[in-house]
Design a protein around this motif. Structure first.
Motif, short mmCIF file in Angstrom:
data_model
loop_
_atom_site.label_atom_id
_atom_site.label_comp_id
_atom_site.label_asym_id
_atom_site.label_seq_id
_atom_site.Cartn_x
_atom_site.Cartn_y
_atom_site.Cartn_z
N UNK A 220 -23.12 -3.45 -44.59
CA UNK A 220 -23.44 -2.55 -43.48
C UNK A 220 -24.09 -1.28 -44.01
N UNK A 221 -25.12 -0.87 -43.32
CA UNK A 221 -25.81 0.37 -43.68
C UNK A 221 -25.02 1.55 -43.12
N UNK A 222 -25.03 2.67 -43.82
CA UNK A 222 -24.33 3.84 -43.31
C UNK A 222 -24.97 4.32 -42.02
N UNK A 223 -24.15 4.63 -41.02
CA UNK A 223 -24.67 5.04 -39.72
C UNK A 223 -24.78 6.55 -39.60
N UNK A 224 -23.92 7.29 -40.25
CA UNK A 224 -23.95 8.74 -40.12
C UNK A 224 -24.83 9.36 -41.20
N UNK A 225 -25.24 10.58 -40.94
CA UNK A 225 -26.06 11.28 -41.93
C UNK A 225 -25.27 11.53 -43.21
N UNK A 226 -24.00 11.81 -43.08
CA UNK A 226 -23.16 12.04 -44.26
C UNK A 226 -23.07 10.75 -45.08
N UNK B 263 -25.33 8.42 -45.23
CA UNK B 263 -26.63 8.21 -45.86
C UNK B 263 -26.78 9.09 -47.09
N UNK B 264 -26.38 10.36 -46.98
CA UNK B 264 -26.47 11.28 -48.11
C UNK B 264 -25.56 10.80 -49.24
N UNK B 265 -24.37 10.34 -48.89
CA UNK B 265 -23.44 9.82 -49.89
C UNK B 265 -24.04 8.60 -50.60
N UNK B 266 -24.68 7.72 -49.86
CA UNK B 266 -25.29 6.53 -50.44
C UNK B 266 -26.42 6.90 -51.39
N UNK B 267 -27.23 7.88 -51.01
CA UNK B 267 -28.31 8.33 -51.88
C UNK B 267 -27.73 8.91 -53.16
N UNK B 268 -26.67 9.71 -53.02
CA UNK B 268 -26.02 10.29 -54.19
C UNK B 268 -25.47 9.23 -55.13
N UNK B 269 -24.87 8.21 -54.58
CA UNK B 269 -24.32 7.14 -55.41
C UNK B 269 -25.43 6.40 -56.16
N UNK C 40 -32.88 2.64 -38.67
CA UNK C 40 -32.13 3.53 -37.79
C UNK C 40 -33.08 4.54 -37.13
N UNK C 41 -34.11 4.97 -37.85
CA UNK C 41 -35.11 5.88 -37.25
C UNK C 41 -35.88 5.17 -36.15
N UNK C 42 -36.23 3.88 -36.38
CA UNK C 42 -36.95 3.11 -35.37
C UNK C 42 -36.10 2.94 -34.12
N UNK C 43 -34.80 2.71 -34.29
CA UNK C 43 -33.91 2.56 -33.14
C UNK C 43 -33.83 3.85 -32.36
#
Length: 78
Positions: A6-12, A14-20, A68-71
């Motif tokens: 599952x892709x992260x839904x919240x902005x937090x 997403x930021x956490x995923x980028x950091x990882x 998510x941006x497209x949605x």
């Protein structure tokens, strides 16, 4: 059949995923440098495969963010 991650839904999330992914990238760079310093081909092969996994993770994250941006833009159009 593999489970779909599952892709992260919240902005937090997403930021956490980028950091990882960034932490993983720095780890792989360190692993490559160490393997090259030792002239260990097996460790270098492992590092290259790990690098491929990090690149794939970045690509999946970017795709999830675009979807998510497209949605959001489709919902705004309605």
């Amino acid at each position: 059949m593999a489970k779909k991650k599952k892709a992260p839904k919240s902005n937090i999330g997403k930021v956490f995923s980028v950091g990882m992914q960034l932490v993983g990238a720095f780890g792989v760079i360190k692993q490559i440098k160490e393997a090259r310093g030792k002239n260990d081909k097996l460790e270098l092969a492992d590092a290259v495969i790990s690098a491929a996994a990090v690149v794939t993770g970045f690509a999946l994250l970017i795709r999830a963010m675009r979807e998510s941006d497209d949605e959001l833009t489709e919902a705004d159009a309605l």
